[in-house]
Design an enzyme around this catalytic site. Structure first.
Site, short mmCIF file in Angstrom:
data_model
loop_
_atom_site.label_atom_id
_atom_site.label_comp_id
_atom_site.label_asym_id
_atom_site.label_seq_id
_atom_site.Cartn_x
_atom_site.Cartn_y
_atom_site.Cartn_z
N HIS A 144 0.97 -1.12 -0.10
CA HIS A 144 0.04 0.06 0.07
C HIS A 144 1.05 1.15 0.09
O HIS A 144 1.76 1.27 0.80
CB HIS A 144 -1.13 0.01 1.07
CG HIS A 144 -1.52 1.32 1.72
ND1 HIS A 144 -2.17 2.15 0.93
CD2 HIS A 144 -1.34 1.64 2.82
CE1 HIS A 144 -2.49 3.17 1.50
NE2 HIS A 144 -1.92 2.80 2.95
N ASP A 158 -28.44 -21.31 15.95
CA ASP A 158 -29.67 -22.13 16.27
C ASP A 158 -29.57 -23.26 15.22
O ASP A 158 -29.10 -22.88 14.02
CB ASP A 158 -30.96 -21.21 15.90
CG ASP A 158 -31.02 -20.37 14.60
OD1 ASP A 158 -29.78 -20.42 13.94
OD2 ASP A 158 -32.15 -20.13 14.21
N TYR A 194 -6.24 9.05 1.60
CA TYR A 194 -6.05 9.92 2.93
C TYR A 194 -4.90 10.63 3.29
O TYR A 194 -3.88 10.30 2.69
CB TYR A 194 -6.44 8.60 4.09
CG TYR A 194 -5.19 7.75 4.25
CD1 TYR A 194 -3.97 8.16 5.21
CD2 TYR A 194 -5.19 6.43 3.70
CE1 TYR A 194 -3.00 7.00 5.19
CE2 TYR A 194 -4.19 5.52 3.91
CZ TYR A 194 -3.06 6.04 4.75
OH TYR A 194 -2.03 5.09 4.83
#
Length: 817
Positions: free
Chosen positions: A229, A552, A263
């Protein structure tokens, strides 16, 4: 917080990055002091992902558990200091929108933040530029500000936690390269390094992107893909010039420009400041962890690869467009930093069943590091984590999702989509199709619209049913809720209620439990009474030791010592295998079998002529099982219904699946049979109030809170029984809501407001075509039916009313006929 263990456990943690250091701190704080942390590089910055991490902590995540991890990381690192400086900088976070789609998504994210308890506010462009004056406000639609987010100073946080853990007895040994894992009788015994062997009762791999290498030594699969990155630091910017107080790394919020996969964070010093720019906009760059150089052979550090300027060039221009002040700057330093992705983008946490005592704490970023470490420490010392970890459980993946090719495809796709606007139903693109039921050719002929889950292609509706939707009046949907939806679903739901429909239930997990101790084992593991005669089917629950719902199940007793289990996830198989005594055999049979749900008021008219057995209500009662033939096909028939209508689940082997479909389809023509998809199924099951494990309830909830007390036999002992308080007052319940406006739709995870305060959040939601209202189940404090609340959907407060359940057919006349 300190806890003295019942025994002294020797723990070896492999990796002294932020996760390993956090785990050592958490373990020693709980009284497990015989902790050794082994690190191949030098401390405190050994050269893994932690050593170069920019430290962004945005708490809000679509997964509640990940948000809780990040929130704990903020709290913990906010309480730590190294060299007199804090380990967390609460500068806040700011996400900006330059497109209508992103601006809408920020409204949705604000709802997620409210659901999970994160402070946040939507801002105007002018408010955004006040926080970040370098922004070109003319490009913005607005932003989302989270004042409690910020920057984790990862290496100082490691130093602070090392000091605390060492003060309690832990030891940290750097320059120790792991070369092997010793084991005996299915248990871990020691870790072998180039500088000696370390006996251990527990070993935790917190090796980051080297996790697959450590896993291979232990014989444990670690489905993780390291990817590079890009991160670049600019030359000094006048706009960031000081003076700044010593130790001030940043003042402005972390800035996300997700429309361009970017960013930004400040890097301040007393003389001025630079801007750090991270980019996900480039091509995926997978890294083979086996080829990463050792610390002393790496040009910089093992996790820092050479910067590829050509990949960064488009991102530099995008950054300049948003922040024009960058025009005079240069990239002073750049690198391609390696970190970890999994097939679903979530961490890998937990103990291996195949090698007991071997734990994973992998694919955890700095954002979630302290929270994930706390959960693993609780798991090791207390036997269970406080948080629901089913989305992080290392046993969650199907075998088909563990191939190196699948991990590579999905890991790379997750990298590409890390900042994308992702719809809850949006499937990843590759590899598809991977798993298909035997009915797939017929479904394609009917124009099935497939989505994907667990690698399975799942029809959500069929274009062949489009003519049936003509004349059905439905409210117009907004663009978000209309994605991966079709009005055809309403036609399929109506056909199920009025005639009969075929549902492909093949992806439902099926386990076979056999052996002379099978009955006693299942009676101990589940909450309901399964000690019934062969031919009985029981709805029941798996609980953990604290009474939380792990899953369940439907348990069909097909013989004295043979049971078919309808389960949910691979973790159910893992849980049962961990507890199975000798002589009880458990195997998954899903892939070799298939299932068709035949449901609707004409289901009996369709099936009865195809079999010589009695399928009348008296001859084949509800929650009964029978092995029989449908036409030429041997089937196991279970009289169950998850759509609230008469019908059966018909199981057969995969080789006969297509014949079963064709037999039912041909016989059903005179009854107006249709093929129906998951979209109609979800609407129908919510009208009936049927829960979906992992969405509506998890191990954070008890049966009574989830409205499943009827599945608990209070007069028998079972795993988790001692933790249940049958008569304790409930402080929260899974509550059915009906939206007041017939045109309003929500999808799930939205915050629910009572008297302008967030009272809970939505779990499952779907439009109820029979009821003409959207149904939303939500976790809320106990509220009386008729109470009005509001659900926030993309910033709008939609009125809803607490309803009584079941919403449809409360007397069960549709099923018991």
């Amino acid at each position: 917080m300190s806890r003295t263990p019942a025994h002294r456990s020797r723990v070896v943690v492999i990796g002294a990055g932020i996760v390993g250091c956090s785990l050592a701190d958490e373990l020693t704080a709980r009284g497990w002091t015989e902790v050794t942390v082994l690190e191949q590089g030098p401390l405190p910055a050994p050269g893994g992902s932690t050593s170069h991490a920019p430290g962004l902590v945005f708490q809000t995540h679509p997964c509640k558990t990940m948000t809780e991890f990040a929130a704990y990381t903020v709290r913990k690192f906010g309480s730590l200091a190294a060299d007199g400086l804090p380990c967390f900088l609460p500068v806040g976070g700011l996400e900006v929108a330059t497109t209508e789609a992103r601006w809408a998504d920020l409204h949705r994210k604000a709802g997620l933040a409210a659901s999970w308890g994160v402070r946040g506010a939507l801002l105007t462009p002018q408010q955004c530029t006040k926080l970040w004056p370098m922004l070109d406000g003319t490009r913005l639609h607005g932003g989302f500000h989270t004042p409690d987010d910020g920057l984790a100073r990862a290496v100082p946080a490691c130093r602070a936690q090392i000091a605390r853990a060492e003060s309690r007895g832990a030891r940290f040994l750097d320059r120790h390269t792991v070369t092997g894992i010793d084991k005996a009788d299915g248990r871990i015994t020691a870790v072998v390094t180039d500088r000696g062997t370390f006996p251990a009762d527990h070993v935790v791999s917190a090796a980051g992107f080297w996790g697959p290498v450590i896993g291979a030594m232990a014989g444990v699969d670690v489905p993780l893909l390291p990817l590079a990155h890009q991160y670049a630091t600019t030359s000094p910017l006048p706009e960031l010039a000081g003076p700044h107080a010593p130790g001030t790394e940043a003042l402005r919020p972390i800035l996300r420009f997700q429309d361009r996969d970017l960013y930004f964070r400040e890097h301040l010093d007393p003389a001025g400041g630079r801007l750090g720019i991270g980019s996900y906009a480039h091509r995926p760059m997978p890294v083979d962890p086996c080829t990463v150089p050792a610390y002393d052979q790496a040009p910089d550090m093992p996790s820092s690869l050479p910067f590829t300027e050509e990949d960064f060039a488009p991102s530099r221009q995008d950054a300049l467009d948003l922040l024009p002040a960058l025009a005079g700057s240069t990239v002073e330093r750049g690198f391609n930093g390696v970190f970890s992705f999994t097939p679903d983008g979530m961490p890998l946490l937990g103990e291996s069943r195949e090698l007991r005592g071997f734990w994973l704490a992998e694919a955890v970023w700095v954002t979630h590091s302290a929270g994930a470490a706390k959960a693993v420490a609780e798991w090791m010392t207390d036997g269970r984590p406080a948080a629901d970890l089913h989305t992080c459980d290392l046993a969650r993946f199907e075998d088909a999702q563990r191939s190196p090719a699948y991990v590579a495809d999905r890991g790379a796709q997750n990298f590409v989509e890390v900042y994308d606007v992702i719809h809850p139903l949006q499937p990843l693109a590759h590899p598809r199709p991977l798993r298909t039921s035997p009915f797939h050719p017929r479904q394609q002929e009917l124009g099935a619209y497939f989505l994907e889950g667990g690698g399975w292609e799942r029809p959500h509706w069929y274009e062949a049913n489009a003519p049936l939707a003509d004349g059905i009046r439905l409210p117009e949907r907004d663009a978000w809720s209309a994605r991966y939806w079709s009005p055809i679903a309403a036609a399929e739901a109506r056909a199920t209620r009025e005639r009969v429909a075929l549902y492909d239930m093949t992806p439902l997990r099926r386990l076979e439990v056999t052996g002379p101790g099978a009955l006693d084992f299942l009676q101990h593991m589940t909450t309901n009474n399964v000690r019934k005669k062969p031919g009985a089917v029981t709805y029941t629950l798996l609980l953990d030791e604290s009474g939380g719902i792990r899953s369940d199940l439907t348990v069909a007793r097909l013989g004295l010592d043979r049971f078919q289990i309808g389960a949910n996830s691979p973790s159910d198989l893992d849980w049962l295998l961990r507890h199975a005594p000798a002589g009880v055999h458990i195997r998954e049979v899903t892939s070799g079998t298939c299932c068709i749900g035949v449901w609707g008021p004409l289901a009996r008219d369709l099936v009865q002529p195809l079999t010589r057995d009695d399928f009348s209500h008296e001859g084949f009662g509800y929650f009964r099982a029978r092995q029989t033939y449908v036409g030429h096909v041997p089937v196991t028939a279970l009289r169950l219904s998850y759509v609230g209508e008469l019908g059966w689940e018909l199981y057969t082997t995969a080789d006969l699946g297509l014949r079963l479909w064709d037999t039912l389809w041909e016989a059903g023509r005179e009854h107006g049979v249709v093929a129906a998809g998951r979209s109609a199924f979800n609407s129908l099951r919510l009208e009936k109030g049927y829960r979906a494990w992992g969405v509506d309830m998890t191990d954070e909830h008890t049966p009574y809170e989830a409205g499943l007390g009827f599945a608990v036999r209070r007069d028998k002992e079972f795993l988790g029984r001692a933790a249940l308080d049958d008569d304790a007052p409930l402080t929260r319940t899974l509550t059915p809501l009906l939206l007041d406006d017939p045109a309003a739709v929500v999808l799930g995870q939205e915050p629910v407001y009572d008297d302008n305060a967030v009272a809970g959040y939505v779990t499952s939601a779907a439009y109820g075509y029979t009821l003409g209202r959207c149904i939303a189940y939500a976790w809320l404090p106990p509220l009386a039916p008729g109470t009005g609340v509001h659900i926030e959907y993309f910033g709008a407060r939609l009125p809803a009313t607490v309803a009584e359940e079941p919403l449809f057919d409360p007397k069960m006349t549709h099923i018991l006929t």
